[in-house]
Motif scaffolding. Sequence first.
Motif, PDB file in Angstrom:
ATOM      1  N   UNK A   6       0.821  -1.209   0.000  1.00  0.00           N
ATOM      2  CA  UNK A   6       0.000   0.000   0.000  1.00  0.00           C
ATOM      3  C   UNK A   6       0.848   1.250   0.000  1.00  0.00           C
ATOM      4  N   UNK A   7       1.997   1.169   0.661  1.00  0.00           N
ATOM      5  CA  UNK A   7       2.853   2.359   0.765  1.00  0.00           C
ATOM      6  C   UNK A   7       4.023   2.316  -0.218  1.00  0.00           C
ATOM      7  N   UNK A   8       3.843   1.551  -1.337  1.00  0.00           N
ATOM      8  CA  UNK A   8       4.940   1.523  -2.298  1.00  0.00           C
ATOM      9  C   UNK A   8       5.128   2.900  -2.905  1.00  0.00           C
ATOM     10  N   UNK A   9       6.228   3.091  -3.608  1.00  0.00           N
ATOM     11  CA  UNK A   9       6.584   4.367  -4.213  1.00  0.00           C
ATOM     12  C   UNK A   9       5.549   4.919  -5.141  1.00  0.00           C
ATOM     13  N   UNK A  10       5.517   5.489  -6.118  1.00  0.00           N
ATOM     14  CA  UNK A  10       4.527   6.255  -6.851  1.00  0.00           C
ATOM     15  C   UNK A  10       3.238   5.479  -7.111  1.00  0.00           C
ATOM     16  N   UNK A  11       2.312   5.555  -6.190  1.00  0.00           N
ATOM     17  CA  UNK A  11       1.048   4.841  -6.339  1.00  0.00           C
ATOM     18  C   UNK A  11       0.259   5.377  -7.527  1.00  0.00           C
ATOM     19  N   UNK A  12       0.276   6.688  -7.707  1.00  0.00           N
ATOM     20  CA  UNK A  12      -0.461   7.286  -8.825  1.00  0.00           C
ATOM     21  C   UNK A  12      -0.019   6.678 -10.153  1.00  0.00           C
ATOM     22  N   UNK A  13       1.294   6.572 -10.346  1.00  0.00           N
ATOM     23  CA  UNK A  13       1.791   6.013 -11.606  1.00  0.00           C
ATOM     24  C   UNK A  13       1.501   4.520 -11.699  1.00  0.00           C
ATOM     25  N   UNK A  14       1.553   3.829 -10.564  1.00  0.00           N
ATOM     26  CA  UNK A  14       1.233   2.397 -10.569  1.00  0.00           C
ATOM     27  C   UNK A  14      -0.196   2.173 -11.039  1.00  0.00           C
ATOM     28  N   UNK A  15      -1.101   3.039 -10.638  1.00  0.00           N
ATOM     29  CA  UNK A  15      -2.489   2.930 -11.069  1.00  0.00           C
ATOM     30  C   UNK A  15      -2.636   3.225 -12.561  1.00  0.00           C
ATOM     31  N   UNK A  16      -1.897   4.204 -13.053  1.00  0.00           N
ATOM     32  CA  UNK A  16      -1.929   4.504 -14.484  1.00  0.00           C
ATOM     33  C   UNK A  16      -1.403   3.308 -15.274  1.00  0.00           C
ATOM     34  N   UNK A  52     -10.528  10.895  -9.278  1.00  0.00           N
ATOM     35  CA  UNK A  52     -11.929  11.015  -8.903  1.00  0.00           C
ATOM     36  C   UNK A  52     -12.755   9.837  -9.404  1.00  0.00           C
ATOM     37  N   UNK A  53     -12.317   9.231 -10.489  1.00  0.00           N
ATOM     38  CA  UNK A  53     -13.050   8.110 -11.064  1.00  0.00           C
ATOM     39  C   UNK A  53     -12.286   7.520 -12.234  1.00  0.00           C
ATOM     40  N   UNK A  54     -12.910   6.569 -12.919  1.00  0.00           N
ATOM     41  CA  UNK A  54     -12.232   5.888 -14.012  1.00  0.00           C
ATOM     42  C   UNK A  54     -11.859   6.848 -15.141  1.00  0.00           C
ATOM     43  N   UNK A  55     -12.750   7.773 -15.480  1.00  0.00           N
ATOM     44  CA  UNK A  55     -12.452   8.699 -16.567  1.00  0.00           C
ATOM     45  C   UNK A  55     -11.256   9.579 -16.224  1.00  0.00           C
ATOM     46  N   UNK A  56     -11.141   9.961 -14.975  1.00  0.00           N
ATOM     47  CA  UNK A  56      -9.996  10.760 -14.535  1.00  0.00           C
ATOM     48  C   UNK A  56      -8.696   9.967 -14.685  1.00  0.00           C
ATOM     49  N   UNK A  57      -8.758   8.678 -14.376  1.00  0.00           N
ATOM     50  CA  UNK A  57      -7.598   7.807 -14.523  1.00  0.00           C
ATOM     51  C   UNK A  57      -7.230   7.635 -15.994  1.00  0.00           C
ATOM     52  N   UNK A  58      -8.226   7.427 -16.847  1.00  0.00           N
ATOM     53  CA  UNK A  58      -7.971   7.277 -18.277  1.00  0.00           C
ATOM     54  C   UNK A  58      -7.422   8.575 -18.861  1.00  0.00           C
ATOM     55  N   UNK A  59      -7.933   9.710 -18.380  1.00  0.00           N
ATOM     56  CA  UNK A  59      -7.443  11.002 -18.867  1.00  0.00           C
ATOM     57  C   UNK A  59      -5.961  11.173 -18.572  1.00  0.00           C
ATOM     58  N   UNK A  60      -5.511  10.705 -17.423  1.00  0.00           N
ATOM     59  CA  UNK A  60      -4.092  10.794 -17.100  1.00  0.00           C
ATOM     60  C   UNK A  60      -3.283   9.868 -17.996  1.00  0.00           C
ATOM     61  N   UNK A  61      -3.818   8.685 -18.290  1.00  0.00           N
ATOM     62  CA  UNK A  61      -3.143   7.786 -19.226  1.00  0.00           C
ATOM     63  C   UNK A  61      -3.035   8.439 -20.600  1.00  0.00           C
TER      64      UNK A  61
END
Length: 205
Positions: A6-16, A52-61
């Motif tokens: 859970x506390x690994x390094x860049x979680x945001x990028x891991x999700x992308x 905020x949601x799936x679309x926000x995640x896809x937008x970052x991708x």
Amino acid sequence: MRKQGYHHGNLRQALVDAALELITRQGPTGFTLSEAAKQAGVTPAAVYRHFEGREDLIAEAARQGYEIFAEVMQRAYESGQPSALAAFEATGRAYLAFARKYPGHYIAMFESGISVNRNADLALAASRARAVLETAASELSQHIPPDKRPPASMFSAHIWAMSHGVVELFARNSPGTVAPFPPEDLLESGIGIYLRGLGLIAPDK
């Protein structure tokens, strides 16, 4: 599946990265945020710390895809110098190469239904990518008198559309389609015909 704490390094990028894998396999609407969280090895609640949601995640991708795309196009443009025609044609080939190498990003950018104006960062990245092709188009048309010169934004958009069509129909294994020629050859010949029609390059003798 990657198992990261859970506390690994860049979680945001891991999700992308997780979303990109899912988009490639299942399409932009074929996965849930819970699946992305599972792919990244975190709880679903952790996703909402960053998106905020799936679309926000896809937008970052998509934004990251446009950043890569702009760099690929810029390198292609520079590789074709000092010939304006070679530089312009290289950007078209780079479009095909990008779609093949980065399918998740490509789908997020062009097939997810996410607007490039969803946020300022995404719009800026998309604009940067378009600017490379417009620069190549502008240089290609310098020999034409200004009053007869087609707008660079117009014919660069046409080449973008042509490149996109070749990718969609023949470069991404679309069901039921078989390319009569290699996609690169289709695009190169199409660009040549189009540019000759505009008077941007000399006709074949």
